[in-house]
Write a protein that holds these residues in place. Sequence first.
Motif, PDB file in Angstrom:
ATOM      1  N   ARG A 167      61.305  24.997  41.376  1.00  0.00           N
ATOM      2  CA  ARG A 167      61.619  24.391  40.012  1.00  0.00           C
ATOM      3  C   ARG A 167      63.108  24.461  39.776  1.00  0.00           C
ATOM      4  N   VAL A 168      63.871  23.358  39.606  1.00  0.00           N
ATOM      5  CA  VAL A 168      65.332  23.234  39.682  1.00  0.00           C
ATOM      6  C   VAL A 168      65.964  22.690  38.410  1.00  0.00           C
ATOM      7  N   TYR A 169      66.919  23.313  38.018  1.00  0.00           N
ATOM      8  CA  TYR A 169      67.792  22.713  36.809  1.00  0.00           C
ATOM      9  C   TYR A 169      69.208  22.670  37.441  1.00  0.00           C
ATOM     10  N   HIS A 170      69.798  21.344  37.208  1.00  0.00           N
ATOM     11  CA  HIS A 170      71.015  21.075  37.471  1.00  0.00           C
ATOM     12  C   HIS A 170      71.801  20.829  36.480  1.00  0.00           C
ATOM     13  N   GLU A 171      72.937  21.710  35.859  1.00  0.00           N
ATOM     14  CA  GLU A 171      73.689  21.851  34.838  1.00  0.00           C
ATOM     15  C   GLU A 171      74.894  21.022  35.065  1.00  0.00           C
ATOM     16  N   PHE A 177      73.409  18.586  29.528  1.00  0.00           N
ATOM     17  CA  PHE A 177      73.405  17.296  30.192  1.00  0.00           C
ATOM     18  C   PHE A 177      72.744  17.724  31.618  1.00  0.00           C
ATOM     19  N   SER A 178      71.806  17.116  32.300  1.00  0.00           N
ATOM     20  CA  SER A 178      71.324  17.247  33.508  1.00  0.00           C
ATOM     21  C   SER A 178      71.472  15.893  34.144  1.00  0.00           C
ATOM     22  N   VAL A 179      70.446  16.091  35.569  1.00  0.00           N
ATOM     23  CA  VAL A 179      70.144  15.030  36.367  1.00  0.00           C
ATOM     24  C   VAL A 179      68.784  14.714  36.376  1.00  0.00           C
ATOM     25  N   SER A 180      68.061  13.668  36.385  1.00  0.00           N
ATOM     26  CA  SER A 180      66.936  13.569  36.692  1.00  0.00           C
ATOM     27  C   SER A 180      66.709  12.683  37.991  1.00  0.00           C
ATOM     28  N   SER A 181      65.473  12.666  38.575  1.00  0.00           N
ATOM     29  CA  SER A 181      65.344  11.811  39.979  1.00  0.00           C
ATOM     30  C   SER A 181      65.833  10.478  39.794  1.00  0.00           C
ATOM     31  N   ASN A 182      66.325   9.784  38.597  1.00  0.00           N
ATOM     32  CA  ASN A 182      66.597   8.512  38.528  1.00  0.00           C
ATOM     33  C   ASN A 182      68.070   8.475  38.870  1.00  0.00           C
ATOM     34  N   SER A 183      68.751   9.452  38.915  1.00  0.00           N
ATOM     35  CA  SER A 183      70.227   9.547  39.382  1.00  0.00           C
ATOM     36  C   SER A 183      70.250   9.752  40.718  1.00  0.00           C
ATOM     37  N   PHE A 184      71.641   9.477  41.328  1.00  0.00           N
ATOM     38  CA  PHE A 184      72.213   9.714  42.614  1.00  0.00           C
ATOM     39  C   PHE A 184      71.625  11.320  43.208  1.00  0.00           C
ATOM     40  N   GLY A 193      62.198  17.799  47.885  1.00  0.00           N
ATOM     41  CA  GLY A 193      60.902  18.260  47.162  1.00  0.00           C
ATOM     42  C   GLY A 193      60.627  19.069  46.351  1.00  0.00           C
ATOM     43  N   VAL A 194      61.874  19.119  45.489  1.00  0.00           N
ATOM     44  CA  VAL A 194      61.866  20.042  44.479  1.00  0.00           C
ATOM     45  C   VAL A 194      61.273  19.579  43.221  1.00  0.00           C
ATOM     46  N   VAL A 195      61.041  20.445  42.111  1.00  0.00           N
ATOM     47  CA  VAL A 195      60.550  20.020  40.910  1.00  0.00           C
ATOM     48  C   VAL A 195      61.698  20.009  39.892  1.00  0.00           C
ATOM     49  N   ASN A 196      62.189  18.953  39.760  1.00  0.00           N
ATOM     50  CA  ASN A 196      63.536  18.792  38.816  1.00  0.00           C
ATOM     51  C   ASN A 196      62.687  18.577  37.349  1.00  0.00           C
ATOM     52  N   ASP A 202      63.344  12.342  30.871  1.00  0.00           N
ATOM     53  CA  ASP A 202      63.918  11.195  31.305  1.00  0.00           C
ATOM     54  C   ASP A 202      62.938   9.952  31.281  1.00  0.00           C
ATOM     55  N   PRO A 203      62.274   9.801  30.376  1.00  0.00           N
ATOM     56  CA  PRO A 203      61.007   8.787  30.254  1.00  0.00           C
ATOM     57  C   PRO A 203      61.655   7.180  30.651  1.00  0.00           C
ATOM     58  N   ASP A 204      62.937   6.967  30.115  1.00  0.00           N
ATOM     59  CA  ASP A 204      63.620   5.657  30.238  1.00  0.00           C
ATOM     60  C   ASP A 204      64.261   5.411  31.800  1.00  0.00           C
ATOM     61  N   GLY A 205      64.477   6.476  32.363  1.00  0.00           N
ATOM     62  CA  GLY A 205      65.037   6.362  33.572  1.00  0.00           C
ATOM     63  C   GLY A 205      66.535   6.297  33.700  1.00  0.00           C
ATOM     64  N   TYR A 206      67.205   6.791  32.743  1.00  0.00           N
ATOM     65  CA  TYR A 206      68.541   6.978  32.337  1.00  0.00           C
ATOM     66  C   TYR A 206      69.193   7.834  33.444  1.00  0.00           C
ATOM     67  N   GLY A 207      68.501   8.651  34.009  1.00  0.00           N
ATOM     68  CA  GLY A 207      69.129   9.459  35.019  1.00  0.00           C
ATOM     69  C   GLY A 207      69.844  10.669  34.560  1.00  0.00           C
ATOM     70  N   TYR A 208      70.615  10.666  33.145  1.00  0.00           N
ATOM     71  CA  TYR A 208      71.600  11.794  32.773  1.00  0.00           C
ATOM     72  C   TYR A 208      70.859  12.237  31.479  1.00  0.00           C
ATOM     73  N   PRO A 209      69.630  12.825  31.309  1.00  0.00           N
ATOM     74  CA  PRO A 209      69.028  13.321  30.310  1.00  0.00           C
ATOM     75  C   PRO A 209      69.865  14.628  29.660  1.00  0.00           C
ATOM     76  N   GLN A 210      69.972  14.754  28.269  1.00  0.00           N
ATOM     77  CA  GLN A 210      70.387  16.052  27.680  1.00  0.00           C
ATOM     78  C   GLN A 210      69.406  16.784  27.344  1.00  0.00           C
ATOM     79  N   LEU A 211      69.340  18.180  28.086  1.00  0.00           N
ATOM     80  CA  LEU A 211      68.129  18.816  27.658  1.00  0.00           C
ATOM     81  C   LEU A 211      68.403  19.943  26.509  1.00  0.00           C
ATOM     82  N   THR A 212      67.589  20.854  26.053  1.00  0.00           N
ATOM     83  CA  THR A 212      68.007  21.721  24.970  1.00  0.00           C
ATOM     84  C   THR A 212      67.615  23.148  25.776  1.00  0.00           C
TER      85      THR A 212
END
Length: 287
Positions: A167-171, A177-184, A193-196, A202-212
């Motif tokens: 499980r990975v969190y990229h900050e 703000f983070s990066v989903s699999s819809n981003s580069f 093969g990580v769990v992002n 990021d249901p809309d596929g924006y790619g850069y969702p803001q987490l809490t």
Amino acid sequence: MPRRPFRVFFALLFALALAVTACGNDDDVINSERPQRIVSLSPMATEVLFAIGAAEQVVAVDEFSYFPAEAPVTDLSGWDPNVEAVLSYEPDLVVIAHDANDLMSGLAAVGVPVLMSLAPVDFVSGYNSIAELGFAVGRTDEAAALVADLRAEIDEALAAAPDVPVRVYHELDNTYFSVSSNSFIGAVYAAMGVVNIADEVDPDGYGYPQLTEEYIVEANPELIVITDLVGYTAEDVAARPGWGEVAAVRNGNIVMVNADVASRWGPRLPQFIEVVAEALQTVAEPS
């Protein structure tokens, strides 16, 4: 671990005269003659241009194109470009990442060709962008060679990642703000093969969702990745109230990466993958 297939069909790309136009005039496509005065307003494109041997053709680059060291850095802006400033370098090709301040129409008025080199969203579009640049500057063979080398290096770097869904969190910053699999960047993680943890928000596929904070702590990432531009350290992240039981914090698995290497598609991308793959191995070893 599943890997994404990496295929680049150069013959098709070049036959289609890839998207290089004289500022929107589809009949005026850059041909195989090499432009001799290139202005690059894209740091990603600058790195690729130098990697495919076009250094002698580049006369000016934007203020953030400071790699490689020999790039002719100026005060030109890719985000807030000035047409007159760009034209002062008498370019016969301008490479941009996005259009701003009517740059393309301004250059079109004087017949200067422009290549819009968009940021890739995955590996395939990244390879395509290299092919596109190579065609535009008359260095198709060099671009093909770079892609072949890059694919080999990336495959080798990906192979070093463990077969464990960490499980990975990229900050990206301290507002989470983070990066989903819809981003580069997220596509790179997906290839490992990580769990992002950002994918679920990021249901809309924006790619850069803001987490809490609450979501991050509950998701319990085993690896946290920050960049060297955030202005704080791994120790600062670990000291956040309520983060003490997060697996990555508890086990000391917070890694800092070079922001430019991580965010720019180009020859240095394998370095980012290698750093993350090594960190993933560290996480996976205890299990």
